[in-house]
Enzyme design. Sequence first.
Site, PDB file in Angstrom:
ATOM      1  N   ASP A  82       0.802  -1.218   0.000  1.00  0.00           N
ATOM      2  CA  ASP A  82       0.000   0.000   0.000  1.00  0.00           C
ATOM      3  C   ASP A  82       0.840   1.277   0.000  1.00  0.00           C
ATOM      4  O   ASP A  82       1.573   1.549   0.962  1.00  0.00           O
ATOM      5  CB  ASP A  82      -0.921   0.016   1.223  1.00  0.00           C
ATOM      6  N   HIS A 126      -0.081  -2.775   6.209  1.00  0.00           N
ATOM      7  CA  HIS A 126       0.868  -1.656   6.213  1.00  0.00           C
ATOM      8  C   HIS A 126       2.129  -1.959   7.023  1.00  0.00           C
ATOM      9  O   HIS A 126       2.839  -1.032   7.415  1.00  0.00           O
ATOM     10  CB  HIS A 126       0.217  -0.353   6.714  1.00  0.00           C
ATOM     11  N   ASN A 160     -10.037  -2.015   0.425  1.00  0.00           N
ATOM     12  CA  ASN A 160     -11.243  -1.509   1.078  1.00  0.00           C
ATOM     13  C   ASN A 160     -11.417  -0.001   0.898  1.00  0.00           C
ATOM     14  O   ASN A 160     -12.491   0.531   1.129  1.00  0.00           O
ATOM     15  CB  ASN A 160     -11.261  -1.883   2.567  1.00  0.00           C
ATOM     16  N   HIS A 161     -10.345   0.690   0.470  1.00  0.00           N
ATOM     17  CA  HIS A 161     -10.452   2.141   0.227  1.00  0.00           C
ATOM     18  C   HIS A 161     -10.683   2.480  -1.249  1.00  0.00           C
ATOM     19  O   HIS A 161     -10.547   3.649  -1.641  1.00  0.00           O
ATOM     20  CB  HIS A 161      -9.198   2.858   0.724  1.00  0.00           C
ATOM     21  N   HIS A 205      -2.736  -4.443   2.974  1.00  0.00           N
ATOM     22  CA  HIS A 205      -3.672  -3.831   3.932  1.00  0.00           C
ATOM     23  C   HIS A 205      -3.088  -3.639   5.337  1.00  0.00           C
ATOM     24  O   HIS A 205      -3.461  -2.698   6.024  1.00  0.00           O
ATOM     25  CB  HIS A 205      -4.987  -4.623   4.041  1.00  0.00           C
ATOM     26  N   HIS A 237      -5.940  -8.669  -0.099  1.00  0.00           N
ATOM     27  CA  HIS A 237      -6.036  -7.474   0.737  1.00  0.00           C
ATOM     28  C   HIS A 237      -6.928  -7.804   1.925  1.00  0.00           C
ATOM     29  O   HIS A 237      -8.151  -7.853   1.809  1.00  0.00           O
ATOM     30  CB  HIS A 237      -6.626  -6.332  -0.098  1.00  0.00           C
ATOM     31  N   GLU A 282      -4.334   1.620  -2.873  1.00  0.00           N
ATOM     32  CA  GLU A 282      -5.620   2.012  -2.261  1.00  0.00           C
ATOM     33  C   GLU A 282      -5.512   3.241  -1.355  1.00  0.00           C
ATOM     34  O   GLU A 282      -6.520   3.849  -1.034  1.00  0.00           O
ATOM     35  CB  GLU A 282      -6.220   0.843  -1.467  1.00  0.00           C
ATOM     36  N   ASN A 283      -4.286   3.601  -0.930  1.00  0.00           N
ATOM     37  CA  ASN A 283      -4.108   4.768  -0.059  1.00  0.00           C
ATOM     38  C   ASN A 283      -3.279   5.865  -0.734  1.00  0.00           C
ATOM     39  O   ASN A 283      -2.722   6.737  -0.056  1.00  0.00           O
ATOM     40  CB  ASN A 283      -3.411   4.377   1.245  1.00  0.00           C
TER      41      ASN A 283
HETATM   42 FE   LIG Z   1      -3.947   0.207   2.928  1.00  0.00          FE
HETATM   43 FE   LIG Z   2      -6.806  -1.624   3.144  1.00  0.00          FE
END
Ligand SMILES: [Fe+2]
Ligand SMILES: [Fe+2]
Length: 281
Positions: free
Chosen positions: A8, A183, A67-68, A181, A156, A39-40
Amino acid sequence: MRIGFFGDVVGRSGREGIARHLPGLKRRLALDFTVINAENAAGGFGISESTARELFDSGADCLTLGNHSWDQREALTYIVREPRLIRSLNYPRLSQAPGRGAGLYETDAGQRVLVVSLLGQRNMEPLLDDPFSAVDQELEACPLGHACDAVIVDMHADVTSEKMAMGHFCDGRASLVVGSHSHVPTADAQILNGGTAYQTDAGACADYDSVIGNDKEEPLRRFTTRIPSARHKPAEGPATVCGVYVETDPLTGLARRVEPIRIGGRLSQSIPQVEAALART
Ligand SMILES: [Fe+2]
Ligand SMILES: [Fe+2]
């Protein structure tokens, strides 16, 4: 074939880390295909067209989400126009999620690479379809070593057992199953019995003087006072670019070698050594 997967990317720090380190890593490791979880990428929440472009310009061949995915509304339309961007595969059919959850790509040398993005169910949004059934269909439709030269699965997910189970479920049918996910990079890079490279989490490309990539102040306040006072925002120091390096067998597409990558920032460094003859100068 040589594959790089990076976890990520969190905000500007993560994007700048990728811009600074990925071009050199691609030469040094002679990477044929590079996947980044993005995603981030946009301020810590989701992805925008401009942040995706930065990552493509730095050398990403495919971006995955999580999820983001839809935190930035423009991602809902951008993903329809950009086949190199994929969202999680296992959204329920009735959600009519735009874009695709898997992509088949071709490298400059003509190798075909299937990338599948999955979202775990444990500790995550509860209404997703089963990621195991979803990936099974994709793997059956595109068998490794026959219909494609490599399969990369981004799992993820929050819970390590669910990620590890996914590794074993895909063992022998994927070149790499790697988690995202969390991190935080895990120290369990290995080749599973059936020949699939696996690491529970690739780790984030982020400033690690942080709470999972976010500026420490607000998370600490929430943990100690239970009172949210501001939005989470990405920490802005230099990123450690974290990922996984995999070499595959040209005939079977299974892994011959897997190594963690950690470069830049404050984490202990880990840069795979490849034969000088392979590295592109
Ligand atoms: Fe993330
Ligand atoms: Fe995530």
